[in-house]
Design a protein around this motif. Structure first.
Motif, PDB file in Angstrom:
ATOM      1  N   SER A   1     -73.048  13.602 -10.366  1.00  0.00           N
ATOM      2  CA  SER A   1     -72.288  12.419 -10.531  1.00  0.00           C
ATOM      3  C   SER A   1     -72.971  11.102 -10.474  1.00  0.00           C
ATOM      4  CB  SER A   1     -70.975  12.160  -9.645  1.00  0.00           C
ATOM      5  OG  SER A   1     -71.436  12.342  -8.334  1.00  0.00           O
ATOM      6  N   TYR A   2     -73.799  11.153  -9.472  1.00  0.00           N
ATOM      7  CA  TYR A   2     -74.633  10.069  -9.225  1.00  0.00           C
ATOM      8  C   TYR A   2     -75.560   9.834 -10.290  1.00  0.00           C
ATOM      9  CZ  TYR A   2     -78.300   7.138  -6.325  1.00  0.00           C
ATOM     10  OH  TYR A   2     -78.697   5.932  -6.087  1.00  0.00           O
ATOM     11  N   GLY A   3     -76.488  11.145 -10.436  1.00  0.00           N
ATOM     12  CA  GLY A   3     -77.424  10.936 -11.628  1.00  0.00           C
ATOM     13  C   GLY A   3     -76.890  10.669 -12.959  1.00  0.00           C
ATOM     14  N   LEU A   4     -75.716  11.288 -13.303  1.00  0.00           N
ATOM     15  CA  LEU A   4     -75.195  10.803 -14.743  1.00  0.00           C
ATOM     16  C   LEU A   4     -74.988   9.205 -14.664  1.00  0.00           C
ATOM     17  CD1 LEU A   4     -72.677  13.904 -15.202  1.00  0.00           C
ATOM     18  CD2 LEU A   4     -74.558  13.161 -16.590  1.00  0.00           C
TER      19      LEU A   4
ATOM     20  N   THR B   1     -80.891  11.817 -15.674  1.00  0.00           N
ATOM     21  CA  THR B   1     -79.973  12.519 -14.844  1.00  0.00           C
ATOM     22  C   THR B   1     -80.892  13.798 -14.272  1.00  0.00           C
ATOM     23  OG1 THR B   1     -78.208  11.991 -16.085  1.00  0.00           O
ATOM     24  CG2 THR B   1     -77.761  13.734 -14.805  1.00  0.00           C
ATOM     25  N   LEU B   2     -81.472  14.392 -15.245  1.00  0.00           N
ATOM     26  CA  LEU B   2     -82.061  15.929 -14.452  1.00  0.00           C
ATOM     27  C   LEU B   2     -83.015  15.418 -13.776  1.00  0.00           C
ATOM     28  CD1 LEU B   2     -82.080  18.130 -17.896  1.00  0.00           C
ATOM     29  CD2 LEU B   2     -80.902  18.333 -15.853  1.00  0.00           C
ATOM     30  N   LEU B   3     -83.892  14.321 -13.888  1.00  0.00           N
ATOM     31  CA  LEU B   3     -84.983  13.880 -13.088  1.00  0.00           C
ATOM     32  C   LEU B   3     -84.274  13.431 -11.473  1.00  0.00           C
ATOM     33  CD1 LEU B   3     -87.443  12.029 -15.192  1.00  0.00           C
ATOM     34  CD2 LEU B   3     -87.599  14.333 -14.204  1.00  0.00           C
ATOM     35  N   TYR B   4     -83.315  12.598 -11.652  1.00  0.00           N
ATOM     36  CA  TYR B   4     -82.661  12.522 -10.379  1.00  0.00           C
ATOM     37  C   TYR B   4     -81.999  13.808  -9.681  1.00  0.00           C
ATOM     38  CZ  TYR B   4     -82.260   7.463 -11.477  1.00  0.00           C
ATOM     39  OH  TYR B   4     -82.566   6.207 -11.788  1.00  0.00           O
ATOM     40  N   LYS B   5     -81.739  14.485 -10.221  1.00  0.00           N
ATOM     41  CA  LYS B   5     -81.047  15.823  -9.681  1.00  0.00           C
ATOM     42  C   LYS B   5     -82.185  16.575  -8.933  1.00  0.00           C
ATOM     43  CE  LYS B   5     -78.280  18.984  -8.437  1.00  0.00           C
ATOM     44  NZ  LYS B   5     -77.151  18.695  -7.335  1.00  0.00           N
ATOM     45  N   ALA B   6     -83.332  16.934  -9.864  1.00  0.00           N
ATOM     46  CA  ALA B   6     -84.432  17.792  -9.462  1.00  0.00           C
ATOM     47  C   ALA B   6     -85.400  17.203  -8.535  1.00  0.00           C
ATOM     48  CB  ALA B   6     -85.101  18.352 -10.825  1.00  0.00           C
ATOM     49  N   LEU B   7     -85.901  15.904  -8.695  1.00  0.00           N
ATOM     50  CA  LEU B   7     -86.594  15.226  -7.960  1.00  0.00           C
ATOM     51  C   LEU B   7     -86.047  14.705  -6.515  1.00  0.00           C
ATOM     52  CD1 LEU B   7     -89.053  13.751 -10.476  1.00  0.00           C
ATOM     53  CD2 LEU B   7     -89.145  16.147  -9.421  1.00  0.00           C
TER      54      LEU B   7
END
Length: 489
Positions: A125-128, A113-119
């Motif tokens: 919600s999408y990343g989770l 989730t953090l990688l989807y958000k950061a990169l």
């Protein structure tokens, strides 16, 4: 990470559970139903190969800009599944309390989730959603595959194959709907890619049905199901015109492509004759005899990648589907072809085919095709075709591994420590691979700069040394390693 009751040992039987088929496993926490391939190491490090290979695509300029976001998401998903694998392996060999269990269960999803958000700058919600769906689905599928196919894979080999399956499904979910309902004009490669994704996804659904319903494994149900599969794949309105007409138009509009098909048909006939001759001898094929198929794969992939990449791309998918159907017939003992297929398997199987699956031929096809399957733009960038990475499987296992096996078995005298491989075989691997690259360069089939030569030399040396020391399946591991290194330039 979801650990199902009965999949992984319970608290009351922790001390009695062992990881079977894994040397040096010690007291483990895996269920007795999870059995690794015997006489081999766990191969945990293999779970990192696909994430590294996918990440290598992001370090150079990508011509197919429409694939960057999808490829970035697949790369992050692969990293998440790698973390999930490491947590699973940690869970197996640690006495985990409740806190550690919860930590291991949620860490992979949170990291993804953090990688989807950061990169990728995606919403939380999408990343989770994708982070936890991907990692939970992967862990559940991994356990099910290991339970359903005992003694077929090492822990690392299963990680690579299940990662590849989950990435394929995710790729279909992300790309197929947008491609089907887009009004943009598609190229030949785009149309054929849609056909292959749809066909293999449908085949995956067929395999799931066969696994779930025993009645479908009978002759009266199996062959109509396969016939329905063929009709659906060739006649569904996923392309305009339908896939069968699209394929015929693509093949017939190029005379050189027709000549390539004739050449491939001749190789298929030669392969069937070789199998028929060897099975008629009623004995086990030697290692040198089995390497004939490596040479045949070289004749298929080098001209295909260089001259007919798009056709080879779809042909590799067709070959994989045919291999899968034949394996289903053999494993489920479906007349009338099961006896013949079992006889061929008995003749050509080696020590790595310890379980119910014919793993070696599958991995040979996957290893040679994987560089095309995971490249962001394998056949669409005519100004920068990047042919050397696409030939990673051919160079590492079709040429290098074949030479190492032949020279090592015939002339090998100096053995590597803790290995049955020889120094002479390793030197043959290095020399023949570099010589093949030199010949490709001399015939202007690839373009080699000083930096590319240096990288190719490092890739060849690293792959040769790993081939000499590892007991994992060469056909699966070596192409990914070679690809990752040469694809960084």
């Amino acid at each position: 990470m979801v650990i199902e009751e009965g999949d992984i040992g319970t608290e009351s039987s922790e001390d009695d559970l062992l990881v079977k088929g894994v040397s040096g496993a010690g007291n483990g926490r895996a269920s007795a139903a999870i059995v690794g391939r015997p006489n081999t190491s766990p191969g945990y490090w293999l779970c990192m190969l696909l994430p590294l290979a996918l990440a290598s695509n992001l370090v150079h300029k990508v011509r197919c800009t429409e694939n960057i976001s999808t490829h970035g998401m697949l790369t992050i998903a692969a990293v998440g599944m790698c973390v999930e694998s490491l947590c699973f392996f940690l869970y197996i060999f640690c006495k985990a309390g409740l806190l550690l269990k919860l930590l291991i269960a949620f860490v992979p999803g949170l990291i993804t989730t953090l990688l989807y958000k950061a990169l990728l700058q995606q919403p939380w919600s999408y990343g989770l959603f994708w982070g936890f769906v991907t990692t939970f689905s992967y862990q559940n599928s991994y356990v099910r595959v290991m339970r359903a196919c005992p003694a077929c894979f090492s822990f690392g080999e299963a990680a690579v194959l299940v990662q590849g399956l989950m990435l394929f499904i995710l790729n279909v979910i992300l790309k197929l709907p947008n491609t089907l309902f887009s009004n943009q004009i598609r190229s030949d490669f785009d149309d054929l890619n849609v056909i292959m994704m749809f066909a293999l996804f449908y085949l995956f659904a067929v395999c799931c049905l066969l696994a779930a319903a025993n009645i479908l494994r009978t002759t009266v149900c199996f062959y109509p199901l396969i016939f329905l599969f063929a009709i659906t794949v060739t006649c569904s309105p996923i392309t305009n015109p339908i896939p069968l007409i699209t394929l015929l138009n693509f093949i017939l509009k190029d005379k050189a492509r027709l000549n390539m098909i004739y050449f491939y048909i001749a190789l298929v006939v030669l392969t069937f004759l070789a199998v028929w001759w060897e099975t008629s001898q009623e004995g086990k094929a030697t290692t040198r005899v089995r390497k004939i198929f490596h040479l045949l794969i070289v004749l298929v992939y080098i001209p295909g990648v260089v001259y007919q990449c798009t056709f080879l791309y779809i042909a590799s998918g067709v070959a994989f589907a045919i291999f899968t159907i034949l394996e289903l017939i053999r494993v489920f003992n479906i007349p009338p072809w099961s006896i013949t297929l079992c006889r061929a398997f008995t003749s050509f199987s080696d020590e790595k085919d310890a379980g119910i699956l014919a793993l070696t031929p599958f991995c040979l096809l996957i290893g040679c095709s994987l560089p095309m399957w995971i490249s962001t733009c394998p056949c669409g960038a005519s100004d920068d075709p990047r042919i050397l990475p696409l030939l990673s499987g051919v160079l590492s296992i079709g040429i290098g591994d074949t030479a190492a096996s032949w020279v090592g078995s015939k002339f090998g005298r100096i053995r590597w420590r803790n290995s049955d491989k020889s120094l002479e075989g390793t030197l043959a691997f290095i020399v023949t691979t570099l010589l093949a690259i030199l010949l490709l360069n001399l015939f202007s089939l690839i373009s080699m700069s000083a930096l590319k030569w240096f990288t190719a030399g490092i890739a060849t040396l690293a792959t040769a040394l790993i081939e000499a020391q590892t007991d994992q399946i060469d056909n699966l591991t070596l192409p990914i390693i070679f690809y990752t290194i040469v694809n960084t330039i």
